[in-house]
Each structure stands twice: as structure tokens, then as C-alpha cells.
Design a protein around this motif. Structure first.
Motif, PDB file in Angstrom:
ATOM      1  N   GLY A 132       0.799  -1.224   0.000  1.00 16.62           N
ATOM      2  CA  GLY A 132       0.000   0.000   0.000  1.00 16.62           C
ATOM      3  C   GLY A 132       0.826   1.266   0.000  1.00 16.62           C
ATOM      4  N   GLU A 149     -13.358   3.961 -11.532  1.00 15.91           N
ATOM      5  CA  GLU A 149     -13.531   5.246 -10.842  1.00 15.91           C
ATOM      6  C   GLU A 149     -14.311   6.239 -11.701  1.00 15.91           C
ATOM      7  N   ARG A 179      -7.407  -3.501  -1.546  1.00 16.18           N
ATOM      8  CA  ARG A 179      -6.762  -2.499  -0.708  1.00 16.18           C
ATOM      9  C   ARG A 179      -7.795  -1.499  -0.169  1.00 16.18           C
ATOM     10  N   ASN A 180      -7.424  -0.827   0.898  1.00 19.01           N
ATOM     11  CA  ASN A 180      -8.302   0.166   1.522  1.00 19.01           C
ATOM     12  C   ASN A 180      -8.191   1.466   0.744  1.00 19.01           C
ATOM     13  N   HIS A 181      -9.034   1.599  -0.273  1.00 26.02           N
ATOM     14  CA  HIS A 181      -8.931   2.702  -1.217  1.00 26.02           C
ATOM     15  C   HIS A 181     -10.296   2.980  -1.804  1.00 26.02           C
ATOM     16  N   LYS A 182     -10.442   4.162  -2.410  1.00 26.57           N
ATOM     17  CA  LYS A 182     -11.723   4.511  -3.030  1.00 26.57           C
ATOM     18  C   LYS A 182     -12.172   3.442  -4.015  1.00 26.57           C
ATOM     19  N   GLY A 184     -11.562  -0.071  -4.343  1.00 24.68           N
ATOM     20  CA  GLY A 184     -10.992  -1.187  -3.601  1.00 24.68           C
ATOM     21  C   GLY A 184     -11.979  -1.678  -2.558  1.00 24.68           C
ATOM     22  N   ASN A 185     -11.424  -2.180  -1.439  1.00 26.54           N
ATOM     23  CA  ASN A 185     -12.244  -2.687  -0.338  1.00 26.54           C
ATOM     24  C   ASN A 185     -13.174  -3.817  -0.760  1.00 26.54           C
TER      25      ASN A 185
END
Length: 292
Positions: A132, A149, A179-182, A184-185
Motif C-alpha cells: 500500500g 472510478e 486495498r483500503n482505497h476509493k 478497492g475494499n
């Protein structure tokens, strides 16, 4: 069902990059400089590199194409890579694959300075991505992220199934989507040739990313109603009805799958146009010193 227009998104991003480069020129800043190394005269490689050089011209980048005979030794090629590494004016370096059999592509990729590895293939960039940390993300996965996006497709909490585990697309895609992202998740399942009940696993996906390189392998029974389908595949298939003698096919049987989807990328004009523009984005980031 919405068809994701990768060509239109790529043009939009190109305009944004071009405007930023123009502003850099006006302010007297560093103009991005991309270097491509081409060994031999492989037809597909010639086309890919020509498109990259053309994109540089369109966006106001500086570009250098270094051509070498296929007889070049591995040691000589590595020395040429080091020359680019040591040239402070050169921001990004790509070595076009495939290379002649006597040259180890992994050794070449590992010799490229990670700070100039705008293809995102160096183990350091892959490792940084996995942790990350800021890193150059390889062009195709970055293109997929941009499409998700720009179309405001919700990914958080969704089940994403990636079909294919290549180090260029499948594996990084699986890491990026969780990943912990806009964008993602997701809860991610990475599938491959040894996966049992593949159709059943795929049919549980809210987001399916097909990157296995088998034309029209993904059929309607792999898809649940309302799924988002991203087709990364691109294979030439013989087609006597075409002037070229071939047609471009994705991994997804589009006409059969599309009616079940909420969003789907076509082939061509889906993910493909995003790859070069993603490479340009990475080169701009390098020139601005925003990754390292």
C-alpha cells in the motif's frame, strides 16, 4: 446495461495530461521524458512502441527510442539500461517484450531503476504496491482502476473475482481490488486454471475481471444478474470476413454476457486504450517526483 467506453475515458485523461504538461512548459518545469528500448523487429512490438512514441508527441512529452539488433548480448543490453538509469533527464524506461531467447527478461526488469520503472514490473514496485505504499502500478491494472472510478462503480464490500493470475494483470489486480482505497475494499477471489467449479465461483461475483487470454471463454453461465464485467483479454482470431484476416476477441462472449451486466467493457475500445495512457500517467508522476 452500460457499455464502458475505454476509448472515450482514455481521450479524457490524455487531455488532462496534455494540459498539465503545457502548464509545466509555461512555468519552465521538467518536461516528462520516456525512453523505450526495442530489441529486434517483432511486428507487434513495433506497433506497440510506435503507439507509445506517438502518444508522447501528442501529450508534449520528450521521447527516445533505442533500437538494438536481436544479436545484442544480455550484458550489453543491461549496460544500455544502466545508461538510461544514470541519465537524470530521462524519467521513465520501458523495455518492450518479448526479448530474444538468450536474454532473461526478469534480469532486465530488475536492472531498471525502480524510480524509472513506469511499467510497474520491478519487484520493488510490486512489493510497494502490495504494502500500500506509493508505487508505479502496471498499465493495464491502473487502466481498470481508472475505468471503475470514472464510471463511479461502487467496489466497497463487493465480491470481486479475478480470472487469471499473471504477474502483469491478474495478480496485481487481485491485490489492488482489496486495498483500503476509493476503488478497492472488495472481498477478492483469485482464480486460475486449477480452480474447481470456476463457473460457479465466477457466478458469485459482483465484479468479474477476466484476464486469462482465452477468447470468449466467459459465457453467460459465469455471470450473475447485474454484475460488472471487465474484459482484459485481447486475442487475434482468424476471420475471413475481415480485411485484416482476423478479429480481436476478448475473454468474454460479449453478445451473450452483456444483457446480464450492469456495466461491461467491450473488446476492442474497452480496457485496451487505457494501457498507454496509464503509462503516460506514470511517466508524468516520475517527472514530478511524486512516487519516490
Amino acid at each position: 446495461m452500460t457499455i464502458i467506453d475505454g476509448k472515450a475515458v482514455a481521450e479524457e485523461i490524455k487531455k488532462e495530461i496534455g494540459a498539465e504538461v503545457e502548464a509545466i512548459k509555461v512555468s519552465g518545469g521538467k518536461i516528462p521524458h520516456l525512453v523505450a528500448i526495442l530489441v529486434g523487429n517483432n511486428g507487434a512490438s513495433e506497433t506497440y512502441v510506435a503507439n507509445k512514441v506517438k502518444s508522447c508527441e501528442e501529450l508534449g512529452f520528450n521521447s527516445t527510442l533505442l533500437r538494438f539488433d536481436p544479436s545484442i548480448s544480455e550484458a550489453e543490453l543491461l549496460a544500455e539500461v544502466q545508461k538510461v538509469n544514470n541519465n537524470e533527464d530521462m524519467d521513465g524506461l520501458i523495455v518492450q517484450l518479448p526479448l530474444p531467447d538468450h536474454i532473461n527478461p526478469d534480469k532486465v526488469m530488475e536492472t531498471i531503476d525502480p524510480k524509472k520503472d513506469v511499467d510497474g514490473f520491478h519487484p520493488i514496485n510490486i512489493g510497494r504496491m502490495a504494502k500500500g505504499l506509493p508505487a508505479y502500478i502496471s498499465a493495464t491494472p491502473q487502466g481498470v482502476l481508472d475505468l471503475l472510478e470514472r464510471y463511479n462503480i461502487e467496489t466497497s464490500g463487493k465480491h470481486c473475482v479475478v480470472v487469471g493470475r499473471s504477474q502483469i494483470v491478474g495478480l496485481p489486480m487481485s491485490i489492488l481490488m482489496q486495498r483500503n482505497h476509493k476503488v478497492g475494499n472488495c472481498t477478492v477471489t483469485l482464480t486460475h486454471s486449477k480452480t474447481k467449479n470456476l463457473a460457479e465461483v465466477c457466478a458469485s461475483a459482483d465484479i468479474l475481471i477476466a484476464a486469462l487470454g482465452r477468447p470468449e471463454f466467459i459465457t453467460a453461465d459465469f455471470i450473475k444478474e447485474g454484475a460488472v464485467v471487465i474484459d482484459v483479454g485481447l486475442t487475434r482470431v482468424e476471420d475471413a470476413t475481415k480485411k485484416s484476416g482476423f478479429a480481436l476477441k476478448g475473454d468474454v462472449k460479449f453478445d451473450e454476457v452483456a444483457p446480464k451486466c450492469s456495466f461491461i467493457t467491450p473488446v476492442p475500445k474497452g480496457v485496451g486504450p487505457m494501457t498507454i495512457v496509464s503509462l503516460m500517467k506514470n511517466t508524468l508522476l516520475s517527472a514530478k517526483g511524486l512516487i519516490y
